[in-house]
Design a protein around this motif. Structure first.
Motif, mmCIF file in Angstrom:
data_model
loop_
_atom_site.group_PDB
_atom_site.id
_atom_site.type_symbol
_atom_site.label_atom_id
_atom_site.label_comp_id
_atom_site.label_asym_id
_atom_site.label_seq_id
_atom_site.Cartn_x
_atom_site.Cartn_y
_atom_site.Cartn_z
ATOM 1 N N PRO A 159 120.152 44.891 27.054
ATOM 2 C CA PRO A 159 121.450 44.982 27.888
ATOM 3 C C PRO A 159 121.329 44.745 29.231
ATOM 4 O O PRO A 159 120.361 45.446 29.824
ATOM 5 N N LEU A 160 122.126 44.167 29.880
ATOM 6 C CA LEU A 160 122.297 43.963 31.469
ATOM 7 C C LEU A 160 122.707 45.198 32.070
ATOM 8 O O LEU A 160 124.027 45.190 32.313
ATOM 9 N N ARG A 161 122.171 46.268 32.289
ATOM 10 C CA ARG A 161 122.496 47.497 32.845
ATOM 11 C C ARG A 161 121.591 47.606 34.115
ATOM 12 O O ARG A 161 120.428 47.854 33.953
ATOM 13 N N LEU A 162 122.234 48.020 35.120
ATOM 14 C CA LEU A 162 121.629 48.079 36.513
ATOM 15 C C LEU A 162 120.815 49.308 36.355
ATOM 16 O O LEU A 162 119.488 49.298 36.937
ATOM 17 N N LYS A 163 121.230 50.665 35.888
ATOM 18 C CA LYS A 163 120.339 51.704 35.906
ATOM 19 C C LYS A 163 119.006 51.537 35.238
ATOM 20 O O LYS A 163 117.964 51.829 36.040
ATOM 21 N N PRO A 164 119.033 51.228 33.962
ATOM 22 C CA PRO A 164 117.645 51.183 33.347
ATOM 23 C C PRO A 164 116.876 49.996 33.703
ATOM 24 O O PRO A 164 115.747 50.023 33.875
ATOM 25 N N ILE A 165 117.392 48.985 34.310
ATOM 26 C CA ILE A 165 116.662 47.846 35.021
ATOM 27 C C ILE A 165 115.832 48.386 36.214
ATOM 28 O O ILE A 165 114.886 48.213 36.443
ATOM 29 N N LEU A 166 116.656 49.174 37.015
ATOM 30 C CA LEU A 166 116.102 49.504 37.991
ATOM 31 C C LEU A 166 114.998 50.544 37.807
ATOM 32 O O LEU A 166 114.030 50.758 38.483
ATOM 33 N N LYS A 167 115.131 51.248 36.880
ATOM 34 C CA LYS A 167 113.938 52.326 36.200
ATOM 35 C C LYS A 167 112.880 51.644 35.905
ATOM 36 O O LYS A 167 111.682 52.044 35.843
ATOM 37 N N ILE A 168 112.810 50.734 35.190
ATOM 38 C CA ILE A 168 111.917 49.535 34.851
ATOM 39 C C ILE A 168 111.293 49.129 35.827
ATOM 40 O O ILE A 168 109.966 49.242 35.803
ATOM 41 N N TYR A 169 111.827 48.553 36.837
ATOM 42 C CA TYR A 169 111.436 48.121 38.240
ATOM 43 C C TYR A 169 110.551 49.420 38.892
ATOM 44 O O TYR A 169 109.226 49.161 39.297
ATOM 45 N N GLY A 170 111.038 50.428 39.092
ATOM 46 C CA GLY A 170 110.430 51.644 39.527
ATOM 47 C C GLY A 170 109.167 51.915 38.717
ATOM 48 O O GLY A 170 107.957 52.451 39.413
ATOM 49 N N SER A 171 109.018 52.032 37.528
ATOM 50 C CA SER A 171 107.967 52.317 36.477
ATOM 51 C C SER A 171 106.940 51.446 36.911
ATOM 52 O O SER A 171 105.898 51.834 36.977
ATOM 53 N N MET A 172 107.216 49.889 36.916
ATOM 54 C CA MET A 172 106.107 49.023 37.245
ATOM 55 C C MET A 172 105.466 49.335 38.701
ATOM 56 O O MET A 172 104.237 49.191 38.688
ATOM 57 N N LEU A 173 106.402 49.661 39.408
ATOM 58 C CA LEU A 173 105.831 49.647 40.847
ATOM 59 C C LEU A 173 105.051 51.074 41.329
ATOM 60 O O LEU A 173 104.343 51.066 42.220
ATOM 61 N N ARG A 174 105.427 51.778 40.134
ATOM 62 C CA ARG A 174 104.568 53.114 40.331
ATOM 63 C C ARG A 174 103.230 52.937 39.345
ATOM 64 O O ARG A 174 102.366 54.154 39.477
ATOM 65 N N THR A 175 102.868 52.056 38.914
ATOM 66 C CA THR A 175 101.540 51.576 38.191
ATOM 67 C C THR A 175 100.624 50.957 39.037
ATOM 68 O O THR A 175 100.650 50.028 39.548
ATOM 69 N N GLY A 176 99.632 52.064 39.463
ATOM 70 C CA GLY A 176 98.780 51.730 40.327
ATOM 71 C C GLY A 176 97.925 50.326 40.315
ATOM 72 O O GLY A 176 98.049 49.688 41.023
ATOM 73 N N ASP A 177 97.361 50.211 38.954
ATOM 74 C CA ASP A 177 96.661 49.129 38.718
ATOM 75 C C ASP A 177 97.545 47.642 38.737
ATOM 76 O O ASP A 177 96.748 46.715 39.344
ATOM 77 N N PHE A 178 98.711 47.773 38.430
ATOM 78 C CA PHE A 178 99.429 46.557 38.641
ATOM 79 C C PHE A 178 99.789 46.169 40.071
ATOM 80 O O PHE A 178 99.504 45.126 40.389
ATOM 81 N N VAL A 179 100.135 47.272 40.722
ATOM 82 C CA VAL A 179 100.622 47.237 42.254
ATOM 83 C C VAL A 179 99.312 46.472 43.052
ATOM 84 O O VAL A 179 99.244 45.654 43.738
ATOM 85 N N LEU A 180 98.245 47.112 42.501
ATOM 86 C CA LEU A 180 96.823 46.548 43.437
ATOM 87 C C LEU A 180 96.522 45.467 42.675
ATOM 88 O O LEU A 180 96.077 44.587 43.511
ATOM 89 N N ALA A 181 96.632 44.986 41.702
ATOM 90 C CA ALA A 181 96.583 43.563 41.262
ATOM 91 C C ALA A 181 97.285 42.629 41.935
ATOM 92 O O ALA A 181 96.804 41.504 42.440
ATOM 93 N N LEU A 182 98.710 43.081 42.278
ATOM 94 C CA LEU A 182 99.458 42.303 43.099
ATOM 95 C C LEU A 182 98.931 41.981 44.614
ATOM 96 O O LEU A 182 98.593 40.916 45.194
ATOM 97 N N VAL A 183 98.240 43.083 45.088
ATOM 98 C CA VAL A 183 97.703 43.181 46.468
ATOM 99 C C VAL A 183 96.527 42.289 46.382
ATOM 100 O O VAL A 183 96.391 41.400 47.490
ATOM 101 N N ILE A 184 95.872 42.303 45.470
ATOM 102 C CA ILE A 184 94.467 41.398 45.603
ATOM 103 C C ILE A 184 94.918 40.137 45.422
ATOM 104 O O ILE A 184 93.952 39.278 45.983
ATOM 105 N N ASN A 185 95.886 39.742 44.519
ATOM 106 C CA ASN A 185 96.084 38.436 44.430
ATOM 107 C C ASN A 185 96.698 37.657 45.987
ATOM 108 O O ASN A 185 96.312 36.740 46.209
ATOM 109 N N ALA A 186 97.379 38.914 46.672
ATOM 110 C CA ALA A 186 97.927 38.174 47.856
ATOM 111 C C ALA A 186 96.900 38.019 48.852
ATOM 112 O O ALA A 186 97.093 37.066 49.407
ATOM 113 N N LEU A 187 95.947 38.979 48.802
ATOM 114 C CA LEU A 187 94.703 38.868 49.830
ATOM 115 C C LEU A 187 93.988 37.607 49.490
ATOM 116 O O LEU A 187 93.578 36.665 50.377
ATOM 117 N N ALA A 188 94.029 37.119 48.127
ATOM 118 C CA ALA A 188 93.312 36.058 47.993
ATOM 119 C C ALA A 188 93.865 34.967 48.287
ATOM 120 O O ALA A 188 93.458 33.934 48.952
#
Length: 399
Positions: A159-188
Motif C-alpha cells: 500500500p502507498l502509505r507515506l509513514k511506512p515508506i519513510l520507515k523503509i527508507y530510514g531502515s535502509m539508510l541506517r544499514t551500514g554496509d548498504f550505505v557504504l556500498a553506495l559511497v564506494i560506488n560513488a567514489l569509483a
C-alpha cells in the motif's frame, strides 16, 4: 543544435544538466510508487512519455520546449531504469541475480561509448532533430516489445502509505554496509567524472590537441569502465573481501605511479607552460595509459558493489533500486565536483593526485564496509534489516 535553436553552447549544455538532475532526484522517490502500483504499467507509461517528449523536441525547436521536455525525459528514465532494475530483483536470486545485475551495469556503461558516435553520425547525415526522432522511435519499439513479451514482475504490491515508506527508507539508510556500498560506488564513478570535467583543459589547453582527441579520450574512458565490468562479471563467484582489496590496491599503485611519473617528467609546472606544450605531443599517451588502468579498476569495483547494493534488500525492489541509482547520482556529484573544486586540476600530475585521494577514500570506505557487513551477518536473525522492513509493513497492515 546550437544554430537550430539560436542558443549558446552553455544553454545547450544546461539541457543535459537538467536531464541528469531530474533523473537523479526522481530515482530517489519513484521506488515507492513502483512497489505500490507495480513495475509494468508505470514503466510502460514512462516509455510512452519519453517517446512523446523526444518527438516534441524535434517537432517544436524551441529552447524552453527543450528544457521542459528534458525534465520529462529525466523523470521517465527514472521510472524505467528503477523498474527494470527491480524486475531483476523480483525474478532472480543468488548468483543468478548477481550475474544479471552485473550485466545491467555493463550495458549501462556502453551508453557513453555508443551515444556520441551514433548521435554524431545522425546529426551529420540528417540534422540534430534526427537524434530525437531516433530516440522516440526506438522507445516506441521497446514499448511494443515490452507489451508483447513483458508483464508485471512484482510478486506483492505494498500500500502507498507515506509513514511506512519513510520507515523503509530510514531502515535502509541506517544499514551500514548498504550505505557504504553506495559511497564506494560513488567514489569509483567519481573517478570517471573527474576525468571528464578536467580532461578538456588538460588535453586542449596544456597538450594543445583538438576536441576530437578529447572525444577519443572519453571513448577510452568508457571502454575501460565497460571492460572492468566484464572482468567483474567473470569473477562474480569470488568473495568481495578477496578481489576488491586487490583492485583498490592496484588503483593506489597506479595513481602513485601517475603522480610520480609526471612529477619526474616536469609537467606539474604551471599549466600551459612552454615545456608542457612542447612535451604535449607524447605526454598524452602515458597519461591515457594511467587513466585506462584506473578506470578499468573503477569499473570492476563499481560493478561488484552495485550488484551487492541492489541485492541487499529484495522485499522492496523498487525502493532499493531507486535509492541505489539516485544515491549514486547524488553522492557521485558531491565527490566529483568537490574534488575538482578542491584541487583545480590543470595538469596530469594533479589529476593523479585526485585519483589517489579517491582511491584512498575508497579503501577506507571498504574497510568500514567490511566491518559493517560482518556485523550485519552476525545479527542477521531475528533483527536483520530485512526483518525490520517486513515488520514495518506488518505493523502498518495491522493498524
Amino acid at each position: 543544435m546550437v544554430s537550430g535553436l539560436h542558443a549558446t553552447n552553455a544553454q545547450i549544455q544546461l539541457s543535459l544538466m537538467i536531464f541528469l538532475i531530474s533523473g537523479g532526484i526522481s530515482q530517489l522517490f519513484v521506488g515507492g510508487l513502483l512497489d505500490s502500483y507495480g513495475r509494468y504499467r508505470l514503466s510502460n507509461a514512462a516509455l510512452l512519455a519519453f517517446a512523446g517528449a523526444s518527438f516534441a523536441i524535434g517537432l517544436f525547436p524551441n529552447l524552453y520546449v527543450l528544457y521542459s521536455m528534458r525534465v520529462v525525459h529525466g523523470v521517465a528514465v527514472a521510472f524505467v531504469v528503477v523498474a527494470k532494475r527491480a524486475y531483476f530483483l523480483d525474478t532472480f536470486t543468488g548468483d543468478k541475480l548477481k550475474s544479471y545485475t552485473s550485466l545491467f551495469s555493463i550495458v549501462w556503461a556502453t551508453a557513453p561509448i555508443v551515444a556520441p558516435f551514433l548521435g554524431g553520425y545522425l546529426q551529420e547525415l540528417f540534422g540534430w532533430r534526427s537524434n530525437f526522432y531516433f530516440l522516440g522511435g526506438m522507445t516506441l519499439l521497446i514499448l511494443g516489445l515490452t507489451m508483447i513479451y513483458g508483464g508485471e514482475s512484482a510478486r506483492q504490491l505494498h500500500p502507498l502509505r507515506l509513514k511506512p515508506i519513510l520507515k523503509i527508507y530510514g531502515s535502509m539508510l541506517r544499514t551500514g554496509d548498504f550505505v557504504l556500498a553506495l559511497v564506494i560506488n560513488a567514489l569509483a564513478y567519481a573517478m570517471l567524472l573527474v576525468f571528464g570535467m578536467s580532461s578538456p583543459f588538460i588535453i586542449e589547453q596544456v597538450f594543445h590537441y583538438s576536441p576530437v582527441v578529447t572525444g577519443y579520450s572519453a571513448l577510452l574512458s568508457g571502454v575501460s569502465l565497460m571492460t572492468g565490468g566484464i572482468i567483474s562479471k567473470s569473477m562474480i563467484a569470488r568473495p568481495l573481501d578477496r578481489k576488491i582489496p586487490v583492485a583498490m590496491g592496484l588503483q593506489v599503485l597506479i595513481a602513485l605511479g601517475m603522480v610520480g611519473a609526471f612529477a619526474w617528467i616536469g609537467s606539474a609546472g604551471a599549466a600551459g607552460s612552454a615545456g608542457a606544450a612542447a612535451a604535449g605531443a607524447w605526454m598524452i599517451f602515458p597519461m591515457l595509459a594511467f587513466v585506462a588502468g584506473i578506470h578499468l579498476l573503477a569499473g570492476f569495483v563499481f560493478n561488484n558493489l552495485f550488484s551487492y547494493a541492489l541485492g541487499r534488500f529484495t522485499s522492496h525492489g523498487g525502493i532499493v533500486s531507486g535509492l541505489t541509482g539516485g544515491g549514486n547520482y547524488v553522492i557521485t556529484s558531491i565527490f566529483s565536483y568537490g574534488m575538482v573544486g578542491l584541487l583545480a586540476i590543470r595538469s596530469p600530475m594533479v589529476l593523479g593526485v585526485a585519483y589517489l585521494l579517491l582511491a584512498l577514500l575508497s579503501g577506507l570506505a571498504f574497510g568500514l564496509f567490511q566491518r559493517a557487513r560482518t556485523g550485519a551477518v552476525t545479527q542477521r536473525e531475528p533483527r536483520s534489516e530485512q526483518q525490520m522492513i517486513r515488520n514495518v509493513v506488518t505493523e502498518e497492515a495491522a493498524a
